[in-house]
Design a protein around this motif. Structure first.
Motif, PDB file in Angstrom:
ATOM      1  N   ASP A 122      18.750  -3.425  -6.762  1.00 26.84           N
ATOM      2  CA  ASP A 122      19.212  -3.410  -5.529  1.00 26.84           C
ATOM      3  C   ASP A 122      20.841  -4.189  -5.748  1.00 26.84           C
ATOM      4  O   ASP A 122      19.770  -5.673  -5.658  1.00 26.84           O
ATOM      5  N   PRO A 123      21.677  -3.747  -6.379  1.00 27.05           N
ATOM      6  CA  PRO A 123      22.422  -4.746  -6.885  1.00 27.05           C
ATOM      7  C   PRO A 123      23.820  -5.853  -4.990  1.00 27.05           C
ATOM      8  O   PRO A 123      24.267  -6.557  -5.760  1.00 27.05           O
ATOM      9  N   LYS A 124      23.312  -5.432  -4.273  1.00 32.06           N
ATOM     10  CA  LYS A 124      23.765  -6.085  -3.148  1.00 32.06           C
ATOM     11  C   LYS A 124      22.385  -7.093  -2.612  1.00 32.06           C
ATOM     12  O   LYS A 124      22.738  -8.527  -2.216  1.00 32.06           O
ATOM     13  N   THR A 125      21.078  -6.989  -2.575  1.00 33.10           N
ATOM     14  CA  THR A 125      20.347  -7.772  -2.039  1.00 33.10           C
ATOM     15  C   THR A 125      19.454  -7.951  -3.578  1.00 33.10           C
ATOM     16  O   THR A 125      19.102  -9.243  -3.038  1.00 33.10           O
ATOM     17  N   ASN A 126      20.320  -8.201  -4.648  1.00 35.11           N
ATOM     18  CA  ASN A 126      19.115  -8.550  -5.424  1.00 35.11           C
ATOM     19  C   ASN A 126      17.549  -8.180  -5.508  1.00 35.11           C
ATOM     20  O   ASN A 126      16.844  -8.914  -5.917  1.00 35.11           O
ATOM     21  N   GLU A 127      16.723  -7.265  -5.015  1.00 35.35           N
ATOM     22  CA  GLU A 127      15.791  -6.852  -4.501  1.00 35.35           C
ATOM     23  C   GLU A 127      15.359  -5.899  -5.842  1.00 35.35           C
ATOM     24  O   GLU A 127      16.043  -4.748  -5.766  1.00 35.35           O
ATOM     25  N   GLY A 128      14.082  -5.550  -5.425  1.00 34.04           N
ATOM     26  CA  GLY A 128      13.553  -4.707  -6.381  1.00 34.04           C
ATOM     27  C   GLY A 128      13.240  -4.010  -6.176  1.00 34.04           C
ATOM     28  O   GLY A 128      12.312  -4.331  -5.251  1.00 34.04           O
ATOM     29  N   VAL A 129      13.331  -2.935  -5.658  1.00 37.84           N
ATOM     30  CA  VAL A 129      13.156  -1.694  -5.359  1.00 37.84           C
ATOM     31  C   VAL A 129      12.105  -0.665  -6.187  1.00 37.84           C
ATOM     32  O   VAL A 129      12.689  -0.397  -7.739  1.00 37.84           O
ATOM     33  N   VAL A 130      10.578  -0.513  -5.213  1.00 35.77           N
ATOM     34  CA  VAL A 130       9.705   0.187  -6.388  1.00 35.77           C
ATOM     35  C   VAL A 130      10.165   1.992  -5.423  1.00 35.77           C
ATOM     36  O   VAL A 130       9.505   2.107  -4.906  1.00 35.77           O
ATOM     37  N   MET A 131       9.651   2.938  -6.726  1.00 42.74           N
ATOM     38  CA  MET A 131      10.176   4.040  -6.404  1.00 42.74           C
ATOM     39  C   MET A 131       9.028   4.198  -6.675  1.00 42.74           C
ATOM     40  O   MET A 131       7.791   4.479  -8.496  1.00 42.74           O
ATOM     41  N   LEU A 132       8.030   5.828  -6.507  1.00 39.57           N
ATOM     42  CA  LEU A 132       7.010   7.193  -6.824  1.00 39.57           C
ATOM     43  C   LEU A 132       7.700   7.908  -7.705  1.00 39.57           C
ATOM     44  O   LEU A 132       8.312   8.246  -6.639  1.00 39.57           O
ATOM     45  N   ASN A 133       7.353   8.246  -8.654  1.00 42.22           N
ATOM     46  CA  ASN A 133       7.571   8.856  -9.339  1.00 42.22           C
ATOM     47  C   ASN A 133       6.665  10.512  -9.063  1.00 42.22           C
ATOM     48  O   ASN A 133       7.412  11.390  -8.896  1.00 42.22           O
ATOM     49  N   LYS A 134       5.311  10.251  -8.731  1.00 39.32           N
ATOM     50  CA  LYS A 134       4.616  10.895  -8.449  1.00 39.32           C
ATOM     51  C   LYS A 134       3.356  11.266  -7.678  1.00 39.32           C
ATOM     52  O   LYS A 134       3.115   9.946  -8.101  1.00 39.32           O
ATOM     53  N   ALA A 135       2.399  12.290  -6.841  1.00 39.23           N
ATOM     54  CA  ALA A 135       1.767  12.445  -5.975  1.00 39.23           C
ATOM     55  C   ALA A 135       0.484  10.916  -6.524  1.00 39.23           C
ATOM     56  O   ALA A 135       0.458  11.607  -8.138  1.00 39.23           O
ATOM     57  N   SER A 149       1.362  -1.010   0.346  1.00 42.41           N
ATOM     58  CA  SER A 149      -0.409   0.151  -0.299  1.00 42.41           C
ATOM     59  C   SER A 149       1.138   1.318  -0.081  1.00 42.41           C
ATOM     60  O   SER A 149       1.580   1.002   0.464  1.00 42.41           O
ATOM     61  N   VAL A 150       0.414   1.751  -0.530  1.00 42.89           N
ATOM     62  CA  VAL A 150       0.929   3.793  -0.331  1.00 42.89           C
ATOM     63  C   VAL A 150       0.116   4.422   0.091  1.00 42.89           C
ATOM     64  O   VAL A 150      -1.820   4.337  -0.530  1.00 42.89           O
ATOM     65  N   LYS A 151       0.625   5.770   0.504  1.00 34.74           N
ATOM     66  CA  LYS A 151      -0.683   6.379   1.195  1.00 34.74           C
ATOM     67  C   LYS A 151      -0.505   7.206  -0.059  1.00 34.74           C
ATOM     68  O   LYS A 151       0.335   8.579  -1.074  1.00 34.74           O
ATOM     69  N   GLU A 152      -1.311   8.565  -0.560  1.00 32.59           N
ATOM     70  CA  GLU A 152      -2.032   8.996  -1.470  1.00 32.59           C
ATOM     71  C   GLU A 152      -1.473  10.501  -0.963  1.00 32.59           C
ATOM     72  O   GLU A 152      -0.902  10.908   0.061  1.00 32.59           O
ATOM     73  N   ASN A 153      -0.973  11.662  -1.917  1.00 31.09           N
ATOM     74  CA  ASN A 153      -0.708  12.730  -2.188  1.00 31.09           C
ATOM     75  C   ASN A 153       1.351  12.474  -1.978  1.00 31.09           C
ATOM     76  O   ASN A 153       1.820  14.110  -1.531  1.00 31.09           O
ATOM     77  N   ILE A 154       1.568  11.859  -1.945  1.00 30.32           N
ATOM     78  CA  ILE A 154       3.232  11.408  -1.029  1.00 30.32           C
ATOM     79  C   ILE A 154       4.272  11.569  -2.619  1.00 30.32           C
ATOM     80  O   ILE A 154       3.448  11.063  -3.888  1.00 30.32           O
ATOM     81  N   ASP A 155       4.783  12.612  -2.597  1.00 32.75           N
ATOM     82  CA  ASP A 155       5.832  12.977  -4.180  1.00 32.75           C
ATOM     83  C   ASP A 155       6.487  12.334  -4.595  1.00 32.75           C
ATOM     84  O   ASP A 155       6.035  11.641  -6.073  1.00 32.75           O
ATOM     85  N   HIS A 156       6.909  11.442  -4.026  1.00 29.77           N
ATOM     86  CA  HIS A 156       8.373  10.787  -4.800  1.00 29.77           C
ATOM     87  C   HIS A 156       8.833  10.380  -4.137  1.00 29.77           C
ATOM     88  O   HIS A 156       9.348   9.956  -2.086  1.00 29.77           O
ATOM     89  N   GLY A 157       9.596   8.753  -3.607  1.00 25.78           N
ATOM     90  CA  GLY A 157      10.494   7.923  -2.827  1.00 25.78           C
ATOM     91  C   GLY A 157      10.535   6.798  -3.032  1.00 25.78           C
ATOM     92  O   GLY A 157       9.356   6.368  -4.085  1.00 25.78           O
ATOM     93  N   GLU A 158      10.944   5.937  -2.274  1.00 27.19           N
ATOM     94  CA  GLU A 158      11.106   4.280  -1.741  1.00 27.19           C
ATOM     95  C   GLU A 158       9.157   4.152  -1.149  1.00 27.19           C
ATOM     96  O   GLU A 158       9.075   4.307  -0.147  1.00 27.19           O
ATOM     97  N   ILE A 159       9.173   3.304  -2.395  1.00 25.29           N
ATOM     98  CA  ILE A 159       7.496   2.820  -1.244  1.00 25.29           C
ATOM     99  C   ILE A 159       7.780   1.322  -0.595  1.00 25.29           C
ATOM    100  O   ILE A 159       6.786   1.134   0.033  1.00 25.29           O
TER     101      ILE A 159
END
Length: 537
Positions: free
Chosen positions: A90-103, A44-54
């Protein structure tokens, strides 16, 4: 690792043996695709968050760790058409990092279903036939929001025509809404944040918009015909929130400015005979250039003709040869709509004979300046000195010689005594210092006729002949006034003139006897050009 034994003599019992170790290295190929841990991924992700790792997506890969066959690559195949998300590794953990581009606005979209393909950095081995697509669910959480203007910019067309202006007419309504339910906020107030020309009025409660002034398209705050006003909406809740919006007035141009000349003084050389005049108009097209120029005969010196150079400039050409001097040309300038200034415009053309550099006539006119030189300063100081000395001299100067004053005058008391009897006997050696009334013009014409026949002698009037005193002084008889004219005296200048006439008459008689060197020395009257004059010259 393998241990290998070797025996000589064909492996007979008497042969010698030896052992060795062999290592066989098996090179990895990308024959194991990465897989997500778990059949599905939900977050889940909150609305109106501009950007960042979620969120982070965990994967498993059986190939050699930290190699290109192990490193995962994530690609969103569908569900992200609006570009809200990106997934990096993430090259160290081989995890996929989901990033939010806009609110994300919950009221617009509450969830996303993303299809994600996971591959490796290296190409799959031929044994891998296909890759697996994974489903990722992203739920959007609603949060309590404040007011918001449905339109960030509200454009309203207006005209600068005075005939269309009414200060009480509502030209629009700019209300804010609640982002939670999309309903107009009731418990809020509206204010202007920025209105440099104070053109708008907004109702605090209803957000109705009215014009406060007639818009002017030529205002310096209008850019490309648009005038912006910032509006604030502030809720009246305990924790008030604010929304900001913009009202844009699109001002339609009205032909309210006439074209005017940029310069009304021109310099011209005699051999050129051509003048360029330029006009400008503060209105916009089609109420401005191209202009029409014409000559107004009234008020124009000499004959001129007009030629168009471009939309804003015309050529004035004289039909006759112009001699050096100043000429006035009256011009009428009209815009595209035929509007001209009510008062005709006059161009002053200064014509002169130019040098090779062709310096403008006005730059070569002599500059008139005045300075106060040393001689003038000296004369000014001298004048002040004289003016300051004269009153002192008047205090010490008196009328005769007996008292030995600075001017050889009598004592002041004696003169006051003489004033009592206006025509009494004058003491010997005393000149006339007489108190008299100031007569008006013509009042002393018949004064001599009013005198009595009694005679009194004045002191001898010395006459000089050839620079030497005459042996016999001239006696002049003076007749005092009647008692009824007591206190009245003749003007001093009149008496002086009278005595001089007597002396000159006597000198003239001597002159007829052949004494040409007879000179009368006397203090000259005003504006006399010489100190002495020969009697027969």
């Amino acid at each position: 690792s393998l241990i290998v034994q070797g025996t000589d003599l064909g492996g007979s019992a008497g042969g010698m043996t030896g052992t060795g170790t062999v290592q066989i290295i098996i090179e990895d190929v990308n024959d194991n695709p990465p897989t997500l841990i778990g059949e599905s991924c939900v977050f889940s992700v909150k609305e109106n968050i501009d950007h960042g790792e979620i969120w982070r997506i965990k994967v498993e890969d059986l190939d050699q760790k930290y190699s290109d066959n192990w490193l995962a690559v994530f690609k969103i195949k569908s569900g992200n058409e609006a570009g809200y998300f990106t997934i990096t590794t993430d090259p160290k953990t081989n995890e996929g990092v989901v990033m939010l581009n806009k609110a994300i606005d919950y009221e617009e979209i509450s969830s996303f279903e993303l299809t994600v393909e996971v591959t490796n950095k290296a190409v799959f081995y031929t044994s891998v036939s296909e890759t697996k697509h994974n489903k990722i669910i992203v739920n959007v959480k609603n949060v309590l929001e404040g007011p918001k203007f449905h339109r960030k910019i509200y454009a309203i067309p207006v005209s600068e025509d005075r005939r269309k202006f009414t200060s009480h007419t509502v030209i629009g309504t700019y209300q804010a809404i609640s982002e939670d339910n999309r309903m107009i906020i009731k418990n809020a107030s509206y204010f202007k944040r920025n209105d440099p020309e104070n053109w708008l009025i907004i109702d605090e409660h209803t957000a109705e918009i009215r014009l406060n002034k007639i818009p002017d398209r030529e205002s310096k705050f209008i850019i490309n015909g648009k005038y912006n006003v910032e509006i604030l909406c502030i809720t009246k809740d305990f924790a008030s929130e604010t929304a900001t919006g913009t009202i844009t007035l699109e001002v339609e141009d009205f032909n309210d400015h006439c074209p005017r000349l940029t310069s009304t003084i021109q310099s011209l050389c005699t051999e050129d005979q051509v003048v360029y005049v330029t006009a400008e108009d503060e209105d916009a097209d089609p109420n401005a250039a191209p202009f029409t120029f014409s000559i107004v005969p009234e008020g124009t010196k000499c004959k001129w003709m007009v030629e168009s150079l471009n939309g804003t400039t015309a050529i004035l050409r004289s039909k006759t040869r112009l001699w050096p001097g100043s000429y006035q040309v009256t011009i009428n300038v009209q815009d595209q709509q035929g509007l001209a200034c009510p008062d005709h415009q006059v161009v002053q053309v200064d014509i002169c004979t130019c040098n090779e550099v062709k310096t403008p006539c006005r730059d070569r006119l002599p500059k008139k300046t005045s300075t106060f030189g040393p001689a003038g300063i000296a004369l000014l100081i001298l004048g002040f000195v004289i003016l300051s000395i004269v009153p002192l001299l008047l205090l010490f100067c008196v009328c005769g010689r007996d008292c030995g004053g600075i001017c050889g005058g009598v004592c002041w008391g004696d003169c006051q005594e003489d004033h009592k009897n206006n025509f009494s006997q004058i003491s010997t050696g005393i000149s006339n210092l007489i108190a008299y009334h100031t007569e008006g013009p013509g009042e002393d014409n018949d004064m001599l006729k009013k005198q009595t026949s009694s005679k009194q002698e004045l002191p001898p009037f010395n006459v000089y002949v050839g620079g030497k005193p005459r042996p016999e002084p001239i006696n002049i008889i003076f007749r005092p006034a009647e008692s009824n004219f007591e206190g009245i005296a003749l003007h001093e200048a009149y008496l002086k003139n009278y005595y001089m006439m007597k002396a000159n008459h006597f000198a003239a008689e001597e002159c007829h006897r052949g004494t040409d060197d007879f000179l009368v020395y006397d203090k000259e009257s005003q504006e006399s050009p010489a100190g002495s004059v020969g009697c027969c010259s």
